[in-house]
Design a protein around this motif. Structure first.
Motif, mmCIF file in Angstrom:
data_model
loop_
_atom_site.group_PDB
_atom_site.id
_atom_site.type_symbol
_atom_site.label_atom_id
_atom_site.label_comp_id
_atom_site.label_asym_id
_atom_site.label_seq_id
_atom_site.Cartn_x
_atom_site.Cartn_y
_atom_site.Cartn_z
ATOM 1 N N VAL A 58 0.839 -1.202 0.000
ATOM 2 C CA VAL A 58 0.000 0.000 0.000
ATOM 3 C C VAL A 58 0.870 1.247 0.000
ATOM 4 O O VAL A 58 0.664 2.182 -0.788
ATOM 5 N N LEU A 59 1.868 1.273 0.874
ATOM 6 C CA LEU A 59 2.757 2.431 0.965
ATOM 7 C C LEU A 59 3.582 2.606 -0.307
ATOM 8 O O LEU A 59 3.932 3.727 -0.675
ATOM 9 N N GLY A 60 3.881 1.494 -0.975
ATOM 10 C CA GLY A 60 4.674 1.560 -2.196
ATOM 11 C C GLY A 60 3.966 2.255 -3.338
ATOM 12 O O GLY A 60 4.595 2.704 -4.298
ATOM 13 N N ARG A 61 2.640 2.374 -3.239
ATOM 14 C CA ARG A 61 1.876 3.065 -4.290
ATOM 15 C C ARG A 61 1.915 4.584 -4.144
ATOM 16 O O ARG A 61 1.486 5.303 -5.038
ATOM 17 N N VAL A 62 2.409 5.043 -2.988
ATOM 18 C CA VAL A 62 2.519 6.476 -2.747
ATOM 19 C C VAL A 62 3.846 6.962 -3.321
ATOM 20 O O VAL A 62 4.917 6.621 -2.814
ATOM 21 N N SER A 63 3.797 7.741 -4.387
ATOM 22 C CA SER A 63 5.015 8.104 -5.099
ATOM 23 C C SER A 63 4.889 9.472 -5.756
ATOM 24 O O SER A 63 3.820 10.099 -5.748
ATOM 25 N N GLY A 65 4.956 9.887 -8.882
ATOM 26 C CA GLY A 65 4.031 9.676 -9.991
ATOM 27 C C GLY A 65 2.585 9.867 -9.571
ATOM 28 O O GLY A 65 1.765 10.400 -10.333
ATOM 29 N N MET A 66 2.279 9.423 -8.352
ATOM 30 C CA MET A 66 0.923 9.604 -7.838
ATOM 31 C C MET A 66 0.604 11.079 -7.690
ATOM 32 O O MET A 66 -0.501 11.533 -8.024
ATOM 33 N N ILE A 67 1.568 11.858 -7.201
ATOM 34 C CA ILE A 67 1.359 13.303 -7.059
ATOM 35 C C ILE A 67 1.061 13.925 -8.415
ATOM 36 O O ILE A 67 0.133 14.724 -8.570
ATOM 37 N N GLY A 68 1.860 13.562 -9.424
ATOM 38 C CA GLY A 68 1.648 14.100 -10.764
ATOM 39 C C GLY A 68 0.290 13.744 -11.322
ATOM 40 O O GLY A 68 -0.395 14.595 -11.918
ATOM 41 N N ALA A 69 -0.130 12.489 -11.118
ATOM 42 C CA ALA A 69 -1.433 12.059 -11.631
ATOM 43 C C ALA A 69 -2.565 12.820 -10.957
ATOM 44 O O ALA A 69 -3.529 13.243 -11.618
ATOM 45 N N VAL A 70 -2.458 13.016 -9.642
ATOM 46 C CA VAL A 70 -3.491 13.748 -8.904
ATOM 47 C C VAL A 70 -3.578 15.190 -9.395
ATOM 48 O O VAL A 70 -4.667 15.741 -9.595
ATOM 49 N N LEU A 71 -2.423 15.816 -9.603
ATOM 50 C CA LEU A 71 -2.416 17.202 -10.069
ATOM 51 C C LEU A 71 -3.040 17.330 -11.451
ATOM 52 O O LEU A 71 -3.767 18.292 -11.726
ATOM 53 N N ILE A 72 -2.761 16.384 -12.319
ATOM 54 C CA ILE A 72 -3.352 16.423 -13.659
ATOM 55 C C ILE A 72 -4.865 16.288 -13.584
ATOM 56 O O ILE A 72 -5.618 17.045 -14.229
ATOM 57 N N VAL A 73 -5.332 15.319 -12.788
ATOM 58 C CA VAL A 73 -6.779 15.123 -12.639
ATOM 59 C C VAL A 73 -7.445 16.368 -12.061
ATOM 60 O O VAL A 73 -8.493 16.815 -12.538
ATOM 61 N N CYS A 74 -6.815 16.943 -11.030
ATOM 62 C CA CYS A 74 -7.386 18.134 -10.398
ATOM 63 C C CYS A 74 -7.420 19.315 -11.364
ATOM 64 O O CYS A 74 -8.422 20.047 -11.439
ATOM 65 N N VAL A 94 -0.691 21.053 -3.174
ATOM 66 C CA VAL A 94 0.055 19.792 -3.150
ATOM 67 C C VAL A 94 1.560 20.045 -3.141
ATOM 68 O O VAL A 94 2.301 19.427 -2.366
ATOM 69 N N THR A 95 2.008 20.952 -3.993
ATOM 70 C CA THR A 95 3.442 21.253 -4.048
ATOM 71 C C THR A 95 3.923 21.857 -2.733
ATOM 72 O O THR A 95 4.942 21.433 -2.175
ATOM 73 N N GLY A 96 3.196 22.853 -2.233
ATOM 74 C CA GLY A 96 3.603 23.514 -1.005
ATOM 75 C C GLY A 96 3.647 22.576 0.177
ATOM 76 O O GLY A 96 4.594 22.608 0.978
ATOM 77 N N ALA A 97 2.631 21.733 0.325
ATOM 78 C CA ALA A 97 2.580 20.820 1.463
ATOM 79 C C ALA A 97 3.734 19.829 1.434
ATOM 80 O O ALA A 97 4.391 19.580 2.463
ATOM 81 N N ASN A 98 4.013 19.263 0.273
ATOM 82 C CA ASN A 98 5.057 18.242 0.197
ATOM 83 C C ASN A 98 6.461 18.827 0.308
ATOM 84 O O ASN A 98 7.341 18.220 0.932
ATOM 85 N N VAL A 99 6.680 20.008 -0.263
ATOM 86 C CA VAL A 99 7.980 20.659 -0.109
ATOM 87 C C VAL A 99 8.192 21.063 1.352
ATOM 88 O O VAL A 99 9.282 20.893 1.915
ATOM 89 N N THR A 100 7.143 21.579 1.978
ATOM 90 C CA THR A 100 7.242 21.974 3.383
ATOM 91 C C THR A 100 7.584 20.787 4.266
ATOM 92 O O THR A 100 8.438 20.885 5.165
ATOM 93 N N THR A 128 2.222 10.325 4.403
ATOM 94 C CA THR A 128 0.925 10.859 4.817
ATOM 95 C C THR A 128 0.664 12.215 4.183
ATOM 96 O O THR A 128 -0.465 12.518 3.776
ATOM 97 N N THR A 129 1.701 13.043 4.077
ATOM 98 C CA THR A 129 1.528 14.356 3.445
ATOM 99 C C THR A 129 1.084 14.216 1.999
ATOM 100 O O THR A 129 0.215 14.957 1.529
ATOM 101 N N VAL A 130 1.679 13.276 1.272
ATOM 102 C CA VAL A 130 1.311 13.068 -0.131
ATOM 103 C C VAL A 130 -0.180 12.761 -0.251
ATOM 104 O O VAL A 130 -0.910 13.396 -1.029
#
Length: 263
Positions: A58-63, A65-74, A94-100, A128-130
Motif C-alpha cells: 500500500v505504501l509503495g503506491r505512494v510516489s 508519480g501519484m502526485i503528478g497524476a493527482v495534479l493532472i486530474v485536479c 500539493v506542491t507547497g505541502a510536500n515541499v514543506t 501521509t503528506t502526499v
C-alpha cells in the motif's frame, strides 16, 4: 448546516493549524516525555509478516508519480468547470505541502537528544503528506455534489496510509498528525485567496468518520494486532483510534475550509 463568512474560516484554520503544529513539535520533538510517549505509541501495534507485506505494498503506491497524476486530474477537472483559480490552487496546495514536509523533516526540525536513542527526526510523515494533500486538492476542485463521497474515500485513504506507516515502524503517530496539519495549513493558505461560501454539512463529517472507521477495520482484517497480545489491546486500540479520529477530523476540516459551489 454551519455557515461562516468566506474569509474567516480559512484564516482561522490557518492560525489553528500553525499553532497546533508548533505545540506538537514542542511536545513530540523537544520534550523527553513527548518522545517517550510517541515512541511507545508506535510500538503498541504490529503485524504478521503477511500483513506487513500488504501494508508495504500500500505504501509503495505512494510516489511522485501519484502526485503528478493527482495534479493532472485536479487541473483538468477544475478547468472543465471553468475554475482556473481552483486548478492553480490544487497545484500550490500539493506542491507547497510536500515541499514543506521535506524541508521540516530534513532541514529545519531536529529531535532533541535525551539519551533515548531517538535523535533522528522523522516528523512530518512524507507518505501521509502526499495522500493528505492529494485528498485536500481533490475536495478543493470537485463539485459540491461529490464532497461527502470524497470525504469517505479520502478519510479511508489517509487513515490507511498514516496508520500503515506507524505499523510498519516508519513513523511515530506525531509524524502522521504533523503531516495532516501541514496539508491543512496549505489548504487554508490557498483558500484564503479563493472567494466562495463555506459550510460543513453533517453528511461530510459522518462520511469522514465512516471512511476512517472502515480503514481501521481493514487494518485489523489484514492482520494488524497489538504487539504484546491481549495485554496491549487497549493501548493498540487507543493508538489506531486516535489516528483514525485525527484523520476524520482533518478531512472534515478540509470539507469546511474548501469553498463550496457558488449558489
Amino acid at each position: 448546516m454551519i455557515r461562516r463568512r468566506a474569509s474567516v474560516v480559512p484564516i482561522a484554520a490557518l492560525f489553528a493549524g500553525v499553532a497546533s503544529l508548533l505545540l506538537l513539535v514542542q511536545f513530540a520533538l523537544w520534550s523527553q516525555r513527548g518522545q517517550i510517549w510517541d515512541q511507545s505509541a508506535m510500538t503498541t501495534v504490529g503485524a504478521s509478516r503477511e500483513a506487513h507485506l500488504t501494508l508495504l505494498s500500500v505504501l509503495g503506491r505512494v510516489s511522485i508519480g501519484m502526485i503528478g497524476a493527482v495534479l493532472i486530474v485536479c487541473a483538468v477537472g477544475a478547468l472543465l468547470r471553468g475554475r482556473v483559480d481552483l486548478a492553480l490552487g490544487a497545484v500550490v496546495l500539493v506542491t507547497g505541502a510536500n515541499v514543506t514536509t521535506q524541508l521540516l523533516k530534513h532541514q529545519i526540525l531536529d529531535r532533541s537528544d535525551f539519551g533515548l536513542g531517538l535523535a533522528n527526526n522523522s516528523l512530518p510523515s512524507g507518505h501521509t503528506t502526499v495522500v493528505a494533500s492529494a485528498v485536500a486538492a481533490i475536495i478543493l476542485v470537485a463539485p459540491e455534489l461529490l464532497r461527502s463521497v470524497l470525504a469517505l474515500a479520502g478519510a479511508a485513504a489517509v487513515t490507511m496510509t498514516g496508520a500503515s506507516t506507524v505499523v510498519a515502524g516508519w513513523h511515530r503517530p506525531a509524524d502522521v498528525i504533523a503531516a495532516l496539519l501541514v496539508a491543512l495549513i496549505w489548504l487554508s493558505v490557498v483558500t484564503v485567496a479563493i472567494d466562495g461560501r463555506r459550510a460543513l454539512t453533517q453528511g461530510d463529517s459522518i462520511a469522514a468518520l465512516i471512511g476512517a472507521g472502515l480503514a481501521g477495520t481493514a487494518l485489523v482484517a489484514v492482520g494488524v494486532r497489538p504487539i504484546t497480545g491481549w495485554d496491549g489491546l487497549f493501548d493498540a486500540a487507543a493508538v489506531l483510534g486516535a489516528l483514525a479520529a485525527g484523520t476524520a477530523g482533518y478531512v472534515a476540516a478540509t470539507c469546511l475550509v474548501a469553498p463550496r459551489d457558488q449558489p
